[in-house]
Design a protein around this motif. Structure first.
Motif, PDB file in Angstrom:
ATOM      1  N   ALA A  87       0.865  -1.183   0.000  1.00 50.65           N
ATOM      2  CA  ALA A  87       0.000   0.000   0.000  1.00 50.65           C
ATOM      3  C   ALA A  87       0.900   1.232   0.000  1.00 50.65           C
ATOM      4  O   ALA A  87       1.717   1.415   0.907  1.00 50.65           O
ATOM      5  CB  ALA A  87      -0.904  -0.002   1.216  1.00 50.65           C
ATOM      6  N   VAL A  88       0.782   2.041  -1.025  1.00 55.30           N
ATOM      7  CA  VAL A  88       1.554   3.281  -1.134  1.00 55.30           C
ATOM      8  C   VAL A  88       0.577   4.447  -1.006  1.00 55.30           C
ATOM      9  O   VAL A  88      -0.407   4.522  -1.742  1.00 55.30           O
ATOM     10  CB  VAL A  88       2.301   3.368  -2.479  1.00 55.30           C
ATOM     11  N   THR A  89       0.860   5.326  -0.050  1.00 52.69           N
ATOM     12  CA  THR A  89       0.011   6.493   0.180  1.00 52.69           C
ATOM     13  C   THR A  89       0.850   7.753   0.025  1.00 52.69           C
ATOM     14  O   THR A  89       1.964   7.830   0.563  1.00 52.69           O
ATOM     15  CB  THR A  89      -0.600   6.449   1.595  1.00 52.69           C
ATOM     16  N   ALA A  90       0.319   8.707  -0.710  1.00 53.35           N
ATOM     17  CA  ALA A  90       0.971  10.009  -0.866  1.00 53.35           C
ATOM     18  C   ALA A  90       0.002  11.070  -0.351  1.00 53.35           C
ATOM     19  O   ALA A  90      -1.166  11.082  -0.739  1.00 53.35           O
ATOM     20  CB  ALA A  90       1.322  10.268  -2.322  1.00 53.35           C
ATOM     21  N   ILE A  91       0.491  11.926   0.556  1.00 55.09           N
ATOM     22  CA  ILE A  91      -0.321  12.991   1.119  1.00 55.09           C
ATOM     23  C   ILE A  91       0.400  14.310   0.866  1.00 55.09           C
ATOM     24  O   ILE A  91       1.558  14.471   1.265  1.00 55.09           O
ATOM     25  CB  ILE A  91      -0.576  12.813   2.627  1.00 55.09           C
ATOM     26  N   ALA A  92      -0.289  15.230   0.218  1.00 57.50           N
ATOM     27  CA  ALA A  92       0.283  16.546  -0.067  1.00 57.50           C
ATOM     28  C   ALA A  92      -0.389  17.578   0.826  1.00 57.50           C
ATOM     29  O   ALA A  92      -1.610  17.582   0.973  1.00 57.50           O
ATOM     30  CB  ALA A  92       0.080  16.897  -1.537  1.00 57.50           C
ATOM     31  N   PHE A  93       0.406  18.445   1.430  1.00 58.79           N
ATOM     32  CA  PHE A  93      -0.059  19.507   2.315  1.00 58.79           C
ATOM     33  C   PHE A  93       0.360  20.838   1.680  1.00 58.79           C
ATOM     34  O   PHE A  93       1.552  21.064   1.483  1.00 58.79           O
ATOM     35  CB  PHE A  93       0.595  19.385   3.690  1.00 58.79           C
ATOM     36  N   ALA A  94      -0.606  21.693   1.376  1.00 60.46           N
ATOM     37  CA  ALA A  94      -0.262  22.941   0.692  1.00 60.46           C
ATOM     38  C   ALA A  94      -1.207  24.067   1.106  1.00 60.46           C
ATOM     39  O   ALA A  94      -2.158  23.858   1.854  1.00 60.46           O
ATOM     40  CB  ALA A  94      -0.314  22.728  -0.816  1.00 60.46           C
ATOM     41  N   ASP A  95      -0.929  25.254   0.586  1.00 63.51           N
ATOM     42  CA  ASP A  95      -1.724  26.434   0.912  1.00 63.51           C
ATOM     43  C   ASP A  95      -2.845  26.699  -0.078  1.00 63.51           C
ATOM     44  O   ASP A  95      -3.648  27.601   0.130  1.00 63.51           O
ATOM     45  CB  ASP A  95      -0.810  27.660   1.010  1.00 63.51           C
ATOM     46  N   SER A  96      -2.898  25.906  -1.168  1.00 64.83           N
ATOM     47  CA  SER A  96      -3.972  26.069  -2.152  1.00 64.83           C
ATOM     48  C   SER A  96      -4.145  24.768  -2.928  1.00 64.83           C
ATOM     49  O   SER A  96      -3.240  23.934  -2.956  1.00 64.83           O
ATOM     50  CB  SER A  96      -3.645  27.204  -3.127  1.00 64.83           C
ATOM     51  N   LYS A  97      -5.307  24.631  -3.580  1.00 63.68           N
ATOM     52  CA  LYS A  97      -5.536  23.447  -4.409  1.00 63.68           C
ATOM     53  C   LYS A  97      -4.547  23.407  -5.563  1.00 63.68           C
ATOM     54  O   LYS A  97      -4.047  22.347  -5.935  1.00 63.68           O
ATOM     55  CB  LYS A  97      -6.971  23.439  -4.941  1.00 63.68           C
ATOM     56  N   LYS A  98      -4.253  24.554  -6.127  1.00 64.99           N
ATOM     57  CA  LYS A  98      -3.298  24.623  -7.248  1.00 64.99           C
ATOM     58  C   LYS A  98      -1.934  24.094  -6.794  1.00 64.99           C
ATOM     59  O   LYS A  98      -1.305  23.293  -7.490  1.00 64.99           O
ATOM     60  CB  LYS A  98      -3.185  26.065  -7.753  1.00 64.99           C
ATOM     61  N   GLU A  99      -1.482  24.523  -5.634  1.00 66.34           N
ATOM     62  CA  GLU A  99      -0.184  24.087  -5.124  1.00 66.34           C
ATOM     63  C   GLU A  99      -0.191  22.593  -4.788  1.00 66.34           C
ATOM     64  O   GLU A  99       0.775  21.890  -5.066  1.00 66.34           O
ATOM     65  CB  GLU A  99       0.211  24.891  -3.883  1.00 66.34           C
ATOM     66  N   VAL A 100      -1.280  22.092  -4.199  1.00 67.95           N
ATOM     67  CA  VAL A 100      -1.334  20.689  -3.799  1.00 67.95           C
ATOM     68  C   VAL A 100      -1.220  19.775  -5.027  1.00 67.95           C
ATOM     69  O   VAL A 100      -0.568  18.736  -4.974  1.00 67.95           O
ATOM     70  CB  VAL A 100      -2.572  20.381  -2.947  1.00 67.95           C
ATOM     71  N   PHE A 101      -1.813  20.171  -6.151  1.00 64.27           N
ATOM     72  CA  PHE A 101      -1.737  19.347  -7.361  1.00 64.27           C
ATOM     73  C   PHE A 101      -0.382  19.462  -8.033  1.00 64.27           C
ATOM     74  O   PHE A 101       0.007  18.600  -8.816  1.00 64.27           O
ATOM     75  CB  PHE A 101      -2.874  19.688  -8.310  1.00 64.27           C
ATOM     76  N   ALA A 102       0.363  20.520  -7.735  1.00 66.47           N
ATOM     77  CA  ALA A 102       1.695  20.684  -8.310  1.00 66.47           C
ATOM     78  C   ALA A 102       2.745  19.869  -7.590  1.00 66.47           C
ATOM     79  O   ALA A 102       3.838  19.629  -8.113  1.00 66.47           O
ATOM     80  CB  ALA A 102       2.079  22.155  -8.290  1.00 66.47           C
ATOM     81  N   LEU A 103       2.420  19.434  -6.372  1.00 72.58           N
ATOM     82  CA  LEU A 103       3.388  18.661  -5.604  1.00 72.58           C
ATOM     83  C   LEU A 103       3.466  17.264  -6.164  1.00 72.58           C
ATOM     84  O   LEU A 103       4.326  16.530  -6.101  1.00 72.58           O
ATOM     85  CB  LEU A 103       3.011  18.623  -4.130  1.00 72.58           C
TER      86      LEU A 103
END
Length: 185
Positions: free
Chosen positions: A169-185
């Motif tokens: 099971a591979v999980t990736a969690i992105a924490f950002a200040d905006s939806k645009k930034e979270v999808f860029a990670l």
């Protein structure tokens, strides 16, 4: 919770998910345990590898003070200005700590405005390929992206464990200040 100086006092028995929910009400966050049922006291004194730790560091390093009852019955505060040796000791001291922590004061973090979690289940025979990809991803990733990989009997989820397949099971969690930034990670 003190939103102005981003701190919180907590009792050791509060569970991780309860603490996260209370913090969220104050627009604050903390690298609490990935498993929400874990009591914060043992988690903190054991080191605390939790949510968004690549960005926020391990949880025990956010202990800025603690109220401790020592073996002789004295109640003391450990902080940067008093009983510094005790503060140092509770930051990852584990179950061998020689006192009872009755409260922790923690440095909190601003609540990320966007969090995205993706989970993938990969057949265990693909584990060597997964490891190569994880190595590539972790070398290039931002600290705001946390990647976890665990092998276990997880699939299909609606079956008893003895009937589930061994998968990675591979999980990736992105924490950002905006939806645009979270999808860029």
């Amino acid at each position: 919770f003190n939103s102005a100086d981003k701190t919180a006092w907590l009792q050791p028995g509060i569970r991780s998910e309860e603490f996260i929910e209370l913090a969220r009400e104050h627009d604050l966050a903390f690298p609490a345990a990935h498993t929400g049922i874990v009591p914060m006291g043992g988690y903190l004194i054991g080191g605390g590898l939790g949510w968004n730790w690549p960005e926020w560091d391990i949880a025990c390093r956010s202990i800025i003070a603690a109220e401790i009852v020592l073996a002789d019955g004295r109640k003391v505060i450990a902080s940067e200005t008093e009983n510094q040796d005790l503060l140092w000791t509770i930051r990852g001291g584990g179950p061998g700590f020689f006192g009872v922590v009755t409260r922790y004061k923690l440095q909190m973090f601003p609540l990320p405005k966007a969090i995205l979690k993706s989970k993938y289940l990969v057949p265990i025979d693909k584990l060597p390929e997964v490891i190569v990809e994880l190595e590539t991803i972790t070398k290039a990733k931002s600290n705001k992206l946390e990647v976890l990989a665990v092998a276990g009997h997880f699939y299909p989820p609606n079956k008893p464990v003895e009937q589930q397949q061994l998968v990675c099971a591979v999980t990736a969690i992105a924490f950002a200040d905006s939806k645009k930034e979270v999808f860029a990670l």
